[in-house]
Design an enzyme around this catalytic site. Sequence first.
Site, short mmCIF file in Angstrom:
data_model
loop_
_atom_site.label_atom_id
_atom_site.label_comp_id
_atom_site.label_asym_id
_atom_site.label_seq_id
_atom_site.Cartn_x
_atom_site.Cartn_y
_atom_site.Cartn_z
N LYS A 66 2.77 -9.91 -4.74
CA LYS A 66 3.64 -8.88 -4.15
C LYS A 66 5.06 -9.42 -3.96
O LYS A 66 6.05 -8.71 -4.20
CB LYS A 66 3.04 -8.40 -2.82
CG LYS A 66 1.70 -7.67 -3.04
CD LYS A 66 0.92 -7.48 -1.76
CE LYS A 66 -0.39 -6.75 -2.01
NZ LYS A 66 -1.30 -6.76 -0.87
N GLY A 109 0.83 -1.21 0.00
CA GLY A 109 0.00 0.00 0.00
C GLY A 109 0.85 1.25 0.00
O GLY A 109 1.58 1.53 -0.95
N1 HSE Z 1 -6.50 -7.30 -0.12
C1 HSE Z 1 -5.22 -6.67 0.10
C2 HSE Z 1 -4.86 -6.90 1.56
C3 HSE Z 1 -5.33 -5.20 -0.21
O1 HSE Z 1 -5.64 -7.52 2.31
O2 HSE Z 1 -3.77 -6.53 1.96
C4 HSE Z 1 -4.14 -4.51 -0.78
O3 HSE Z 1 -3.38 -5.17 -1.70
#
Ligand code: HSE
Length: 467
Positions: free
Chosen positions: A236, A165
């Site tokens: 990620k 984020g």
């Molecule tokens: N669904 C993801 C989380 C949101 O729970 O971290 C951001 O990538």
Amino acid sequence: MPCSTIIGANASERVRAKRSNMNDAWKRRQTLKPVHIGLLGLGTVGGSTYQVLTRNAEEIARRAGRGIVITHASVRSPDRVPPLGLEGVKLSDNPQTVVDDPDVDVVVELIGSYEDAFRLVMRAIENGKHVVTANKGLIALRGNEIFEAAQQHGIMVAFEAAVGGGIPIIKSIREGLAGNKIEWLAGIVNGTTNFILTSMLEQGREFGDVLAEAQRLGYAEADPTFDVDGIDAAHKLTILASIAFGIPLQFQKVYTEGVSVVRPEDIVYARELGYIIKHLAIARKTDDRVELRVHPTLIPESRLIANVNGVMNAILVSADALGPTLYYGAGAGGEATASAVVADVVDVVRTMTADPNNRVPHLAFKPDQIADLPISSIEDVETSYYIRLQAVDRPGVLAKVAGITGALDISIEAVIQKEPGEGETTVPLILLTRKVKERAVNEAIREFKAFDDIVGDIVRLRVESLI
Ligand code: HSE
């Protein structure tokens, strides 16, 4: 002359002259036409990106050296435009209109899907527009093609918001740690699974019950299996490993295990042994290979990262010169993600007039220096293990279990045997092993399953010391 030798009235005049030249340069840059942004998507992150860019416009212009304004945005449904004001913003329901708008300099892609996003990003590159995206799946799955096209066209594609984020983890690894060899990294990069594990630990709740709450609170992806099965974290990790080790993006080679294998009792037993269970994304460079794995992991409760709770994210990076560093913050949410998107926009604006060959490479290493190192099979990974068995409560069972592990050269660090429940004839038996190849542990589990006195499911979780 070295600065320290400038003294007296002469020096002050020179400082004044220098300042005045700097002011002139600043004024000249202020007269540059503002950079025009085309925004694809006005959902949670798109709307927040508009708000952050508008609210902090002056501060951002001081940093970027010129104004940055959103001039054109696409919305999925024209009758559901969010109440943002959107003064001076042209709206289209077709994102391609934005990508093809000759007045747009930078395209910010926040629509999320892979196929449409890929098509639009490639078109933006062909149109000579720089791109900023928060789309982790897009970069993890199609990044190699995107960066190759971008390289050919001298275009920047920035993706800070794709991982963690708002945490500036891409920039930290790609630029801040550029003098180091990265040894390994381990991250809590999915807020939903961290929220689930934290609630299971703190409130002793069942997995399904907490997942339903995470969905209600809007943490989980539209398809929660992406979070729960570790796909979001694997996207990620693919990106982090690539910029850490200079390897191609290879999502298909990430070993991925979801969080639903963890039962409330494992959280309790792990705690008794001094560990907290976290869903970790781990990349480690061994002599000639790279490990890429996402799975629930026992980590010592004394580690800072073991205390990252709820929806927060954190990435621990071990680098040879600096040692370990921990990056912590909000891994999701409108304004937090917009923070990373806007930082990328500022970065793009600062360097859009620079020679493309002198910009920071997309994947941290020069494109001709990307090394296709082999990725370890999970069976070759060497770590410690937590194994939970349900054993018939009679003499000799523990000895037989120890015989199986001993014959496979698996050294046991700790054993817990619990009391049988009221009227029960079996007991939970928890083994904590020393470091061993996963292949041996798999063989031990096969032998435990064939042993009549071991009943029910066997839980196997990996343990990492993170030092
Ligand atoms: N669904 C993801 C989380 C949101 O729970 O971290 C951001 O990538």
